[in-house]
Structures are given as structure tokens and as C-alpha cells.
Design a protein around this motif. Structure first.
Motif, PDB file in Angstrom:
ATOM      1  N   VAL A  35      37.655  28.444  47.795  1.00  0.00           N
ATOM      2  CA  VAL A  35      37.631  29.094  46.490  1.00  0.00           C
ATOM      3  C   VAL A  35      36.441  30.045  46.482  1.00  0.00           C
ATOM      4  N   PHE A  36      36.712  31.322  46.334  1.00  0.00           N
ATOM      5  CA  PHE A  36      35.694  32.360  46.468  1.00  0.00           C
ATOM      6  C   PHE A  36      35.499  33.043  45.119  1.00  0.00           C
ATOM      7  N   VAL A  37      34.315  32.901  44.542  1.00  0.00           N
ATOM      8  CA  VAL A  37      33.970  33.547  43.280  1.00  0.00           C
ATOM      9  C   VAL A  37      33.092  34.759  43.578  1.00  0.00           C
ATOM     10  N   ILE A  38      33.548  35.937  43.169  1.00  0.00           N
ATOM     11  CA  ILE A  38      32.725  37.130  43.295  1.00  0.00           C
ATOM     12  C   ILE A  38      32.341  37.563  41.890  1.00  0.00           C
ATOM     13  N   ASP A  39      31.047  37.594  41.642  1.00  0.00           N
ATOM     14  CA  ASP A  39      30.535  37.758  40.285  1.00  0.00           C
ATOM     15  C   ASP A  39      29.948  39.156  40.092  1.00  0.00           C
ATOM     16  N   GLY A  40      30.184  39.701  38.906  1.00  0.00           N
ATOM     17  CA  GLY A  40      29.730  41.055  38.594  1.00  0.00           C
ATOM     18  C   GLY A  40      28.320  41.138  38.063  1.00  0.00           C
ATOM     19  N   GLY A  41      27.476  40.154  38.374  1.00  0.00           N
ATOM     20  CA  GLY A  41      26.086  40.188  37.913  1.00  0.00           C
ATOM     21  C   GLY A  41      25.910  39.548  36.549  1.00  0.00           C
ATOM     22  N   SER A  42      26.528  38.396  36.357  1.00  0.00           N
ATOM     23  CA  SER A  42      26.454  37.706  35.065  1.00  0.00           C
ATOM     24  C   SER A  42      25.019  37.317  34.723  1.00  0.00           C
ATOM     25  N   ASP A  43      24.703  37.381  33.426  1.00  0.00           N
ATOM     26  CA  ASP A  43      23.379  36.969  32.950  1.00  0.00           C
ATOM     27  C   ASP A  43      23.351  35.496  32.555  1.00  0.00           C
ATOM     28  N   ASP A  44      24.536  34.860  32.532  1.00  0.00           N
ATOM     29  CA  ASP A  44      24.576  33.440  32.183  1.00  0.00           C
ATOM     30  C   ASP A  44      24.607  32.600  33.467  1.00  0.00           C
ATOM     31  N   ASP A  45      25.074  31.373  33.383  1.00  0.00           N
ATOM     32  CA  ASP A  45      25.056  30.454  34.532  1.00  0.00           C
ATOM     33  C   ASP A  45      26.359  30.464  35.334  1.00  0.00           C
ATOM     34  N   GLY A  64      32.544  46.317  37.936  1.00  0.00           N
ATOM     35  CA  GLY A  64      33.962  46.447  37.646  1.00  0.00           C
ATOM     36  C   GLY A  64      34.820  45.521  38.481  1.00  0.00           C
ATOM     37  N   LYS A  65      35.937  45.079  37.893  1.00  0.00           N
ATOM     38  CA  LYS A  65      36.822  44.142  38.567  1.00  0.00           C
ATOM     39  C   LYS A  65      37.449  44.743  39.821  1.00  0.00           C
ATOM     40  N   GLY A  66      37.832  46.018  39.743  1.00  0.00           N
ATOM     41  CA  GLY A  66      38.445  46.657  40.898  1.00  0.00           C
ATOM     42  C   GLY A  66      37.521  46.707  42.092  1.00  0.00           C
ATOM     43  N   GLN A  67      36.267  47.065  41.846  1.00  0.00           N
ATOM     44  CA  GLN A  67      35.294  47.109  42.940  1.00  0.00           C
ATOM     45  C   GLN A  67      35.051  45.716  43.482  1.00  0.00           C
ATOM     46  N   ALA A  68      35.041  44.726  42.597  1.00  0.00           N
ATOM     47  CA  ALA A  68      34.821  43.340  43.026  1.00  0.00           C
ATOM     48  C   ALA A  68      35.925  42.870  43.966  1.00  0.00           C
ATOM     49  N   VAL A  69      37.175  43.179  43.623  1.00  0.00           N
ATOM     50  CA  VAL A  69      38.304  42.744  44.456  1.00  0.00           C
ATOM     51  C   VAL A  69      38.247  43.418  45.826  1.00  0.00           C
ATOM     52  N   ARG A  70      37.994  44.717  45.858  1.00  0.00           N
ATOM     53  CA  ARG A  70      37.927  45.427  47.140  1.00  0.00           C
ATOM     54  C   ARG A  70      36.809  44.871  48.013  1.00  0.00           C
ATOM     55  N   GLU A  71      35.662  44.615  47.404  1.00  0.00           N
ATOM     56  CA  GLU A  71      34.525  44.091  48.172  1.00  0.00           C
ATOM     57  C   GLU A  71      34.793  42.668  48.646  1.00  0.00           C
ATOM     58  N   ALA A  72      35.399  41.864  47.781  1.00  0.00           N
ATOM     59  CA  ALA A  72      35.650  40.460  48.129  1.00  0.00           C
ATOM     60  C   ALA A  72      36.553  40.339  49.343  1.00  0.00           C
ATOM     61  N   LEU A  73      37.551  41.226  49.458  1.00  0.00           N
ATOM     62  CA  LEU A  73      38.495  41.124  50.576  1.00  0.00           C
ATOM     63  C   LEU A  73      37.821  41.373  51.927  1.00  0.00           C
ATOM     64  N   GLU A  74      36.626  41.958  51.921  1.00  0.00           N
ATOM     65  CA  GLU A  74      35.896  42.130  53.176  1.00  0.00           C
ATOM     66  C   GLU A  74      35.381  40.794  53.706  1.00  0.00           C
ATOM     67  N   TYR A  75      35.288  39.789  52.825  1.00  0.00           N
ATOM     68  CA  TYR A  75      34.751  38.480  53.215  1.00  0.00           C
ATOM     69  C   TYR A  75      35.835  37.405  53.253  1.00  0.00           C
ATOM     70  N   VAL A  76      37.082  37.803  53.100  1.00  0.00           N
ATOM     71  CA  VAL A  76      38.190  36.853  53.143  1.00  0.00           C
ATOM     72  C   VAL A  76      38.793  36.859  54.542  1.00  0.00           C
ATOM     73  N   GLU A  77      38.892  35.684  55.125  1.00  0.00           N
ATOM     74  CA  GLU A  77      39.451  35.564  56.473  1.00  0.00           C
ATOM     75  C   GLU A  77      40.832  34.914  56.475  1.00  0.00           C
ATOM     76  N   LYS A  78      41.221  34.320  55.374  1.00  0.00           N
ATOM     77  CA  LYS A  78      42.522  33.662  55.295  1.00  0.00           C
ATOM     78  C   LYS A  78      43.636  34.713  55.235  1.00  0.00           C
ATOM     79  N   PRO A  79      44.831  34.381  55.743  1.00  0.00           N
ATOM     80  CA  PRO A  79      45.928  35.349  55.715  1.00  0.00           C
ATOM     81  C   PRO A  79      46.555  35.541  54.336  1.00  0.00           C
ATOM     82  N   TYR A  80      46.318  34.592  53.414  1.00  0.00           N
ATOM     83  CA  TYR A  80      46.886  34.686  52.077  1.00  0.00           C
ATOM     84  C   TYR A  80      45.783  34.613  51.022  1.00  0.00           C
ATOM     85  N   VAL A  81      45.967  35.380  49.940  1.00  0.00           N
ATOM     86  CA  VAL A  81      44.985  35.408  48.852  1.00  0.00           C
ATOM     87  C   VAL A  81      45.701  35.093  47.542  1.00  0.00           C
ATOM     88  N   LEU A  82      45.132  34.165  46.788  1.00  0.00           N
ATOM     89  CA  LEU A  82      45.617  33.843  45.442  1.00  0.00           C
ATOM     90  C   LEU A  82      44.524  34.262  44.472  1.00  0.00           C
TER      91      LEU A  82
END
Length: 325
Positions: A35-45, A64-82
Motif C-alpha cells: 500500500v503506497f501513500v503519496i502525499d501532497g505535503g499535508s500539514d496534518d498527521d 496536485g493529484k495528477g503530478q502525484a500519480v505520475r511521480e508515484a508510478l516511478e516507484y511502483v514495481e508491481k505489474p498492477y495498480v489499484l
């Protein structure tokens, strides 16, 4: 047969401390190890709560969510993404129905249809109307009605994602994903899911009017490569209407009042001629896009054949090695 060990659950977040823990633990309890959480710089916990519940966490470099998704896929090694949101509106129990078309090989991209089973109060009337209009507009512009293109619950193969050209940084990412599926001929399936009301303790990051406007502009801009006739034709229609309106004013002033407007007459003629040229350019571009799609499909088919040939050659090499031994 693929299983959940082949899946990365991707959760983009921003200020989701009230819900992210339950979301992460829900997918972990459902049997998803990655389970991979990519965070946009939250000020909370948000980040610390996600980490405490078993997610691997990374802070995105942009916004932005779009930039987060594109960046996150650089660190995903699994063949499927949910992919799901971190606001608790999507059910981990629907993961099976989302992944089944991928595992069975029926599709490379799956969209969860929120309207199939929406909890009362999960979406305001304004958002519901806006979603319906955008979905209809997408069907008109891109030639395929996908029922809920703005759904944040997605499942896709990493290979299909790597073929996409995504540029949206915000909530337009879902629109781009749907448009790229159409443009590249990616097998896409829409499945029914349950959509829950956002917990009262959690505040939405969506601004209906501003983000809705951006989504419509994104959808229209994507028509330039997906449906050039619509893109240039709509501009041509507006130009023709403007030219005819100016010409009507010139004619009225000349025949009724007796005053000529040569400059406005030239402007009207220019607008009409420009519109005709834009329409012709749209038809030519549509032909080029169709040829490019056909060539792309042929190249992808050739690439698949070459990969199959490589596999056969490797198998032959292994047999020869065994015989030598």
C-alpha cells in the motif's frame, strides 16, 4: 494467475489524517501487502498515520493529484495498480471486482462506477449534475461513454500507464486517463462499485466550480488529438457565427440606415474564410490521427510478436543447455 501480491494499492493524499488510517488498514486487512501513500505535503498527521498503519509513504515533489500519480508510478514495481482516494469514500471490499478484468485479461484499465451504488449524501446535487454533464460531453467529444470518467477508483496495468502522455497536475488526471485509454485503444471496462459519503470529520479538497471548469478545459484540450474534427469544428462554428453576425450588422446598416462599414465587412469575410480553413484543417488532422493510430496498433502488435519470439528463443536455448548437460 495473478493475485494480490502482484498489486500496488496507490493512495494520493492531502490533509487526510481523519480517514487515511482506516483506508490503509482496510486494504491491508483485505490482503494487499503493498500500500503506497503519496502525499501532497499535508500539514496534518496524514503521513505518520499512514505509516503507522502499514503503508509505505512518500511526499511528492510537486503539487496536485495528477503530478502525484505520475511521480508515484516511478516507484511502483508491481505489474498492477489499484488507485483509490484517501478520503474513505471507496470500499476495499470492491477491490476484487476492480481487479478481476485485469487478472482475467479482459481489460488493461478499469473504472469504478460510483453511480451504480451511491450512498445518500455522498455527492451534492451540484456535483452530481456536473459529473453527468462531463460524462456526456466526454462521450460526445471522444466517442465513448464510460459512465464515470471522474471516478478516483481505478485499476490498471503498469504497462498500459507507461504508454500514456499525461500532463494534468490536478483533478484533471482522471479525465486524461480516460482520454488516453480511448486514444491508445486500451481495453477499458467499467464496473459497479459502492460510493460512500465522506466522513463529517474530513474536508474535501475538491472545489466544484473551479476544478469542474479545469476538467472541462482539459477535456476540450484533449480533443485536439483525440477528435480533431470536434476541436477545430467547434472553433470554426464559433468563427462562422461571429462572421455571419458581423455581416448581418453591416448589411442592416447599409440597406436600412445607408451607412457602409467596409472594415467590418472585411472582418466578417475574414472570420468566415478562417472558419472554413479551420474546418478543412480539422478533417486533414483527423485523417492523420487515424493513420497514426493504425500504425501504432501495428507496431504494438509487431512488438508483441517479437516478445513472443524472444520467449521461444530463450526456451530453445534452455533446452539446448539441458541437452548439452
Amino acid at each position: 494467475m495473478p493475485d494480490r501480491t502482484d498489486v500496488c494499492v496507490l493512495i494520493p493524499t492531502l490533509e487526510e489524517a481523519a480517514t487515511v488510517g482506516e483506508v490503509v488498514s482496510g486494504f491491508r486487512n483485505a490482503g494487499f501487502e503493498d500500500v503506497f501513500v503519496i502525499d501532497g505535503g499535508s500539514d496534518d498527521d496524514t503521513r505518520s498515520i499512514a505509516d503507522a498503519n502499514g503503508a509505505r509513504v512518500r511526499t511528492q515533489s510537486g503539487t496536485g493529484k495528477g503530478q502525484a500519480v505520475r511521480e508515484a508510478l516511478e516507484y511502483v514495481e508491481k505489474p498492477y495498480v489499484l488507485m483509490a482516494d484517501g478520503d474513505g469514500t471507496y470500499c476495499p471490499e470492491d477491490a476484487d471486482v476492480m481487479l478481476e478484468p485485469l487478472f482475467d485479461g479482459r481489460a488493461e484499465h478499469v473504472i469504478g462506477d460510483r453511480f451504480a451504488d451511491m450512498e445518500p449524501g455522498a455527492m451534492t446535487r451540484l456535483n452530481r449534475v456536473g459529473n453527468r454533464l462531463i460524462n456526456r460531453l466526454f462521450g460526445t467529444v471522444h466517442g465513448r461513454y464510460l459512465r464515470d470518467i471522474l471516478s478516483g477508483y481505478r485499476a490498471f496495468t503498469r504497462d498500459s500507464f507507461e504508454r500514456f502522455r499525461l500532463e494534468a497536475d490536478g483533478f484533471g488526471i482522471e479525465t486524461e486517463l480516460a482520454a488516453e485509454c480511448v486514444r491508445h485503444g486500451v481495453d477499458t471496462e467499467v464496473v459497479p462499485i459502492r460510493y460512500l459519503a465522506r466522513p463529517e470529520s474530513s474536508e474535501t479538497n475538491l472545489r466544484p466550480l473551479a476544478d469542474g471548469g479545469r476538467i472541462v478545459l482539459t477535456l476540450y484540450a484533449l480533443a485536439k488529438t483525440n477528435n480533431p474534427i470536434f476541436y477545430f469544428g467547434s472553433v470554426a462554428a464559433f468563427g462562422t457565427l461571429a462572421g455571419v453576425s458581423v455581416a448581418g450588422f453591416v448589411a442592416y446598416r447599409y440597406f436600412v440606415v445607408g451607412i457602409s462599414h467596409e472594415v467590418l465587412a472585411l472582418l466578417a469575410a475574414f472570420l468566415v474564410l478562417l472558419s472554413v480553413q479551420l474546418l478543412m484543417f480539422g478533417f486533414l488532422t483527423d485523417v492523420l490521427v487515424s493513420v497514426n493510430r493504425e500504425q501504432t496498433r501495428r507496431l504494438e502488435g509487431l512488438d508483441d510478436r517479437l516478445e513472443g519470439l524472444d520467449d521461444r528463443l530463450e526456451g530453445l536455448d534452455d533446452r539446448l543447455d539441458d541437452l548439452e548437460d
